[in-house]
Design a protein around this motif. Structure first.
Motif, PDB file in Angstrom:
ATOM      1  N   ALA A 143      14.784  39.538  58.749  1.00 58.06           N
ATOM      2  CA  ALA A 143      14.242  41.044  58.899  1.00 58.06           C
ATOM      3  C   ALA A 143      12.956  40.562  59.514  1.00 58.06           C
ATOM      4  O   ALA A 143      12.532  41.376  60.545  1.00 58.06           O
ATOM      5  N   TYR A 144      12.009  40.162  58.828  1.00 65.89           N
ATOM      6  CA  TYR A 144      10.743  39.789  59.572  1.00 65.89           C
ATOM      7  C   TYR A 144      10.740  39.071  60.839  1.00 65.89           C
ATOM      8  O   TYR A 144      10.056  39.145  61.853  1.00 65.89           O
ATOM      9  N   PHE A 145      11.843  37.886  60.752  1.00 68.35           N
ATOM     10  CA  PHE A 145      11.814  37.197  62.035  1.00 68.35           C
ATOM     11  C   PHE A 145      12.369  37.889  63.155  1.00 68.35           C
ATOM     12  O   PHE A 145      11.812  37.975  64.239  1.00 68.35           O
ATOM     13  N   ILE A 146      13.307  38.869  63.007  1.00 76.54           N
ATOM     14  CA  ILE A 146      13.672  39.657  63.998  1.00 76.54           C
ATOM     15  C   ILE A 146      12.747  40.627  64.288  1.00 76.54           C
ATOM     16  O   ILE A 146      12.451  40.896  65.542  1.00 76.54           O
ATOM     17  N   GLU A 147      11.837  41.061  63.272  1.00 74.96           N
ATOM     18  CA  GLU A 147      10.761  42.095  63.783  1.00 74.96           C
ATOM     19  C   GLU A 147       9.824  41.281  64.749  1.00 74.96           C
ATOM     20  O   GLU A 147       9.152  41.844  65.670  1.00 74.96           O
ATOM     21  N   ARG A 148       9.400  40.025  64.344  1.00 76.23           N
ATOM     22  CA  ARG A 148       8.301  39.323  64.772  1.00 76.23           C
ATOM     23  C   ARG A 148       8.982  38.699  66.405  1.00 76.23           C
ATOM     24  O   ARG A 148       8.099  38.615  67.290  1.00 76.23           O
ATOM     25  N   ASN A 149      10.029  38.294  66.451  1.00 73.81           N
ATOM     26  CA  ASN A 149      10.354  37.556  67.701  1.00 73.81           C
ATOM     27  C   ASN A 149      11.355  38.441  68.734  1.00 73.81           C
ATOM     28  O   ASN A 149      11.073  38.183  69.785  1.00 73.81           O
TER      29      ASN A 149
END
Length: 155
Positions: A143-149
């Motif tokens: 989820a954090y990867f989706i949010e950042r990238n």
């Protein structure tokens, strides 16, 4: 600037409660599988670990929901006067469908892989606990990867 949704006010209260309910129902399914298929009867493994996993899934679903809402808001601002295509299915047009599907599919995939890897050398009780924890932490990282990238949100 990232969009911050106020989950207690307005129309988002219902969506927030639906996210909580679906994540809880998803964990109930895993509890039933653990009790009746893997024969796990410990209250620690059946109650406490899935509560933590439910909280992690809720957090991941909220993060993905906010990033999808921010991307759609930016897309709407950039293309205000274009014609709408209308190709999206009604099932995916409901706002919480995409975040929950992403969370549940990634959780299930990581859970199954880690459970079967752990069950080679450990018993089912320990494998269940390790698989739940690994998959919950992995879903939060996804989820954090989706949010950042993908959404390119910087907090």
């Amino acid at each position: 600037m990232p969009i911050r949704i106020r989950w207690i006010q307005g129309k988002f209260l219902g969506l927030g409660l639906m996210i909580i309910g679906f994540c809880g129902l998803f964990q109930v399914i895993y509890i039933l599988i653990a009790q009746y298929v893997f024969l796990i009867g410990s209250l620690f493994a059946v109650i406490l670990i899935p509560i933590g996993a439910t909280i992690g899934l809720i957090l991941a679903a909220v993060i993905i929901f906010e990033s999808i809402a921010d991307v759609e808001r930016r897309r709407k601002i950039k293309s205000q006067f274009r014609k709408k295509s209308g190709k999206e299915r009604k099932f995916f047009s409901f706002p919480i469908t995409k975040p929950l599907l992403l969370c549940f599919m990634s959780f299930t995939l990581i859970y199954v892989l880690s459970f079967f890897i752990c069950s080679i050398s450990l018993n089912s009780f320990q494998s269940f606990i390790i698989a739940e924890n690994i998959s919950t932490i992995s879903v939060i990282f996804i989820a954090y990867f989706i949010e950042r990238n993908w959404a390119k949100i910087k907090r």
